[in-house]
Design a protein around this motif. Structure first.
Motif, PDB file in Angstrom:
ATOM      1  N   LEU A  72     -11.614  11.390  -7.681  1.00  0.00           N
ATOM      2  CA  LEU A  72     -10.851  10.148  -7.708  1.00  0.00           C
ATOM      3  C   LEU A  72      -9.434  10.438  -8.182  1.00  0.00           C
ATOM      4  O   LEU A  72      -9.229  11.133  -9.169  1.00  0.00           O
ATOM      5  CB  LEU A  72     -11.512   9.126  -8.631  1.00  0.00           C
ATOM      6  N   VAL A  73      -8.458   9.887  -7.448  1.00  0.00           N
ATOM      7  CA  VAL A  73      -7.047  10.055  -7.783  1.00  0.00           C
ATOM      8  C   VAL A  73      -6.575   8.750  -8.396  1.00  0.00           C
ATOM      9  O   VAL A  73      -6.723   7.679  -7.791  1.00  0.00           O
ATOM     10  CB  VAL A  73      -6.218  10.424  -6.533  1.00  0.00           C
ATOM     11  N   HIS A  74      -6.030   8.828  -9.594  1.00  0.00           N
ATOM     12  CA  HIS A  74      -5.714   7.629 -10.365  1.00  0.00           C
ATOM     13  C   HIS A  74      -4.268   7.183 -10.208  1.00  0.00           C
ATOM     14  O   HIS A  74      -3.362   7.991 -10.057  1.00  0.00           O
ATOM     15  CB  HIS A  74      -6.085   7.848 -11.837  1.00  0.00           C
ATOM     16  N   ASP A  75      -4.104   5.877 -10.237  1.00  0.00           N
ATOM     17  CA  ASP A  75      -2.797   5.240 -10.128  1.00  0.00           C
ATOM     18  C   ASP A  75      -2.406   4.769 -11.527  1.00  0.00           C
ATOM     19  O   ASP A  75      -2.928   3.769 -12.022  1.00  0.00           O
ATOM     20  CB  ASP A  75      -2.877   4.062  -9.163  1.00  0.00           C
ATOM     21  N   LEU A  76      -1.502   5.496 -12.171  1.00  0.00           N
ATOM     22  CA  LEU A  76      -1.128   5.165 -13.545  1.00  0.00           C
ATOM     23  C   LEU A  76      -0.384   3.836 -13.649  1.00  0.00           C
ATOM     24  O   LEU A  76      -0.313   3.247 -14.716  1.00  0.00           O
ATOM     25  CB  LEU A  76      -0.282   6.282 -14.152  1.00  0.00           C
ATOM     26  N   ARG A  77       0.168   3.346 -12.539  1.00  0.00           N
ATOM     27  CA  ARG A  77       0.860   2.048 -12.582  1.00  0.00           C
ATOM     28  C   ARG A  77      -0.111   0.909 -12.890  1.00  0.00           C
ATOM     29  O   ARG A  77       0.293  -0.140 -13.354  1.00  0.00           O
ATOM     30  CB  ARG A  77       1.595   1.787 -11.263  1.00  0.00           C
ATOM     31  N   MET A 107       0.846  -1.185   0.000  1.00  0.00           N
ATOM     32  CA  MET A 107       0.000   0.000   0.000  1.00  0.00           C
ATOM     33  C   MET A 107       0.887   1.242   0.000  1.00  0.00           C
ATOM     34  O   MET A 107       1.744   1.393   0.856  1.00  0.00           O
ATOM     35  CB  MET A 107      -0.898  -0.048   1.229  1.00  0.00           C
ATOM     36  N   SER A 108       0.669   2.118  -0.968  1.00  0.00           N
ATOM     37  CA  SER A 108       1.489   3.320  -1.037  1.00  0.00           C
ATOM     38  C   SER A 108       0.939   4.373  -0.080  1.00  0.00           C
ATOM     39  O   SER A 108      -0.250   4.409   0.212  1.00  0.00           O
ATOM     40  CB  SER A 108       1.524   3.841  -2.470  1.00  0.00           C
ATOM     41  N   PRO A 109       1.815   5.256   0.413  1.00  0.00           N
ATOM     42  CA  PRO A 109       1.353   6.294   1.341  1.00  0.00           C
ATOM     43  C   PRO A 109       0.447   7.285   0.632  1.00  0.00           C
ATOM     44  O   PRO A 109       0.487   7.421  -0.580  1.00  0.00           O
ATOM     45  CB  PRO A 109       2.655   6.958   1.801  1.00  0.00           C
ATOM     46  N   ALA A 110      -0.358   7.968   1.399  1.00  0.00           N
ATOM     47  CA  ALA A 110      -1.266   8.973   0.840  1.00  0.00           C
ATOM     48  C   ALA A 110      -0.451  10.098   0.217  1.00  0.00           C
ATOM     49  O   ALA A 110       0.566  10.509   0.767  1.00  0.00           O
ATOM     50  CB  ALA A 110      -2.165   9.525   1.934  1.00  0.00           C
ATOM     51  N   PRO A 111      -0.863  10.574  -0.970  1.00  0.00           N
ATOM     52  CA  PRO A 111      -0.138  11.698  -1.567  1.00  0.00           C
ATOM     53  C   PRO A 111      -0.334  12.959  -0.731  1.00  0.00           C
ATOM     54  O   PRO A 111      -1.335  13.103  -0.039  1.00  0.00           O
ATOM     55  CB  PRO A 111      -0.781  11.844  -2.951  1.00  0.00           C
ATOM     56  N   THR A 112       0.638  13.846  -0.780  1.00  0.00           N
ATOM     57  CA  THR A 112       0.499  15.123  -0.072  1.00  0.00           C
ATOM     58  C   THR A 112       0.052  16.221  -1.034  1.00  0.00           C
ATOM     59  O   THR A 112      -0.420  17.255  -0.612  1.00  0.00           O
ATOM     60  CB  THR A 112       1.833  15.535   0.584  1.00  0.00           C
ATOM     61  N   GLU A 113       0.240  15.963  -2.339  1.00  0.00           N
ATOM     62  CA  GLU A 113      -0.203  16.888  -3.379  1.00  0.00           C
ATOM     63  C   GLU A 113      -0.766  16.094  -4.533  1.00  0.00           C
ATOM     64  O   GLU A 113      -0.244  15.027  -4.860  1.00  0.00           O
ATOM     65  CB  GLU A 113       0.968  17.698  -3.941  1.00  0.00           C
ATOM     66  N   VAL A 114      -1.816  16.610  -5.156  1.00  0.00           N
ATOM     67  CA  VAL A 114      -2.354  15.989  -6.364  1.00  0.00           C
ATOM     68  C   VAL A 114      -2.534  17.066  -7.424  1.00  0.00           C
ATOM     69  O   VAL A 114      -2.762  18.236  -7.114  1.00  0.00           O
ATOM     70  CB  VAL A 114      -3.706  15.263  -6.132  1.00  0.00           C
ATOM     71  N   LEU A 115      -2.393  16.649  -8.684  1.00  0.00           N
ATOM     72  CA  LEU A 115      -2.705  17.521  -9.807  1.00  0.00           C
ATOM     73  C   LEU A 115      -4.157  17.254 -10.166  1.00  0.00           C
ATOM     74  O   LEU A 115      -4.530  16.121 -10.481  1.00  0.00           O
ATOM     75  CB  LEU A 115      -1.811  17.216 -11.009  1.00  0.00           C
ATOM     76  N   GLY A 144      -7.785  13.348 -10.443  1.00  0.00           N
ATOM     77  CA  GLY A 144      -6.500  13.749  -9.901  1.00  0.00           C
ATOM     78  C   GLY A 144      -5.423  12.712 -10.158  1.00  0.00           C
ATOM     79  O   GLY A 144      -5.719  11.540 -10.416  1.00  0.00           O
ATOM     80  N   LEU A 145      -4.176  13.169 -10.100  1.00  0.00           N
ATOM     81  CA  LEU A 145      -2.996  12.311 -10.172  1.00  0.00           C
ATOM     82  C   LEU A 145      -2.079  12.703  -9.025  1.00  0.00           C
ATOM     83  O   LEU A 145      -1.943  13.897  -8.732  1.00  0.00           O
ATOM     84  CB  LEU A 145      -2.222  12.535 -11.475  1.00  0.00           C
ATOM     85  N   PRO A 146      -1.419  11.725  -8.382  1.00  0.00           N
ATOM     86  CA  PRO A 146      -0.436  12.096  -7.359  1.00  0.00           C
ATOM     87  C   PRO A 146       0.655  12.964  -7.998  1.00  0.00           C
ATOM     88  O   PRO A 146       1.180  12.638  -9.062  1.00  0.00           O
ATOM     89  CB  PRO A 146       0.133  10.750  -6.896  1.00  0.00           C
ATOM     90  N   ALA A 147       0.990  14.077  -7.364  1.00  0.00           N
ATOM     91  CA  ALA A 147       1.972  15.014  -7.920  1.00  0.00           C
ATOM     92  C   ALA A 147       3.318  14.361  -8.241  1.00  0.00           C
ATOM     93  O   ALA A 147       3.921  14.708  -9.261  1.00  0.00           O
ATOM     94  CB  ALA A 147       2.150  16.217  -6.987  1.00  0.00           C
ATOM     95  N   PRO A 148       3.822  13.410  -7.434  1.00  0.00           N
ATOM     96  CA  PRO A 148       5.120  12.812  -7.782  1.00  0.00           C
ATOM     97  C   PRO A 148       5.107  12.069  -9.123  1.00  0.00           C
ATOM     98  O   PRO A 148       6.164  11.866  -9.717  1.00  0.00           O
ATOM     99  CB  PRO A 148       5.396  11.835  -6.632  1.00  0.00           C
ATOM    100  N   ASP A 149       3.931  11.681  -9.617  1.00  0.00           N
ATOM    101  CA  ASP A 149       3.841  10.987 -10.905  1.00  0.00           C
ATOM    102  C   ASP A 149       3.854  11.951 -12.093  1.00  0.00           C
ATOM    103  O   ASP A 149       3.999  11.528 -13.231  1.00  0.00           O
ATOM    104  CB  ASP A 149       2.566  10.139 -10.981  1.00  0.00           C
ATOM    105  N   VAL A 150       3.657  13.243 -11.836  1.00  0.00           N
ATOM    106  CA  VAL A 150       3.540  14.234 -12.909  1.00  0.00           C
ATOM    107  C   VAL A 150       4.919  14.814 -13.219  1.00  0.00           C
ATOM    108  O   VAL A 150       5.610  15.306 -12.337  1.00  0.00           O
ATOM    109  CB  VAL A 150       2.563  15.364 -12.508  1.00  0.00           C
ATOM    110  N   ARG A 151       5.310  14.739 -14.505  1.00  0.00           N
ATOM    111  CA  ARG A 151       6.586  15.322 -14.945  1.00  0.00           C
ATOM    112  C   ARG A 151       6.414  16.772 -15.375  1.00  0.00           C
ATOM    113  O   ARG A 151       7.183  17.634 -15.000  1.00  0.00           O
ATOM    114  CB  ARG A 151       7.166  14.526 -16.113  1.00  0.00           C
ATOM    115  N   GLU A 152       5.413  17.014 -16.237  1.00  0.00           N
ATOM    116  CA  GLU A 152       5.199  18.374 -16.730  1.00  0.00           C
ATOM    117  C   GLU A 152       3.859  18.466 -17.448  1.00  0.00           C
ATOM    118  O   GLU A 152       3.235  17.455 -17.771  1.00  0.00           O
ATOM    119  CB  GLU A 152       6.330  18.808 -17.664  1.00  0.00           C
TER     120      GLU A 152
END
Length: 159
Positions: free
Chosen positions: A130-135, A1-9, A19-27
């Protein structure tokens, strides 16, 4: 289980927010013409040449059962990481980053049946996002088909 994101796009697609977890977003980049990718799975709209890197553009409308729509110059492209693969998501509008408070994150949706691709949900004053997991966005078969299509020689376009 991954930790909850602190930021989402946050972004919109067909009037709905996601939404997407911010660490997954490049640009974020402007929409541009796509190159068709023969033999790619249906969820791939085409390829984007981003500064010499060929990236598959995933069709969120198809995956989320929204009606298809032609590419518009007003669309936004989100360049993101889906595990070890970089991908592009075509969205109507990227709204920006949202810093989450602990009480805004709910991991429950990922445990519900039929809610694939979801890491959790953000509880905002104006509704649930809903925040999506691209993996988990591509099935194993889609991922293998995409790998094969990406490594196949490109056929020259006929005039």
């Amino acid at each position: 289980m991954s930790p909850a994101p602190t930021e989402v796009l946050l972004f919109t697609l067909n009037g709905q927010r996601y939404g997407l977890p911010a660490p997954d977003v490049r640009e974020l980049v402007r929409a541009a013409r796509l190159t068709p990718l023969p033999r790619a799975p249906a969820v791939v709209e085409g390829l984007l040449d981003l500064r010499g890197e060929l990236l598959p553009v995933l069709d969120l409308r198809l995956r989320f059962r929204h009606p298809p729509r032609s590419l518009s110059p007003m669309d936004h492209f989100i360049v993101a990481s889906a595990g070890n693969r970089n991908v592009v998501l075509r969205v109507d509008r990227a709204e920006g980053l949202r810093v989450l408070t602990p009480d805004e994150w709910d991991p429950t949706p990922r445990e519900l049946p039929g809610v694939g691709y979801v890491a959790g949900a953000v509880k905002l004053k104006d509704g649930l996002v809903l925040v999506h997991d691209l993996r988990t966005f591509l099935s194993e078969a889609e991922s293998l088909a995409l790998d094969a299509a990406m490594t196949a020689p490109m056929e020259p376009e006929t005039a």
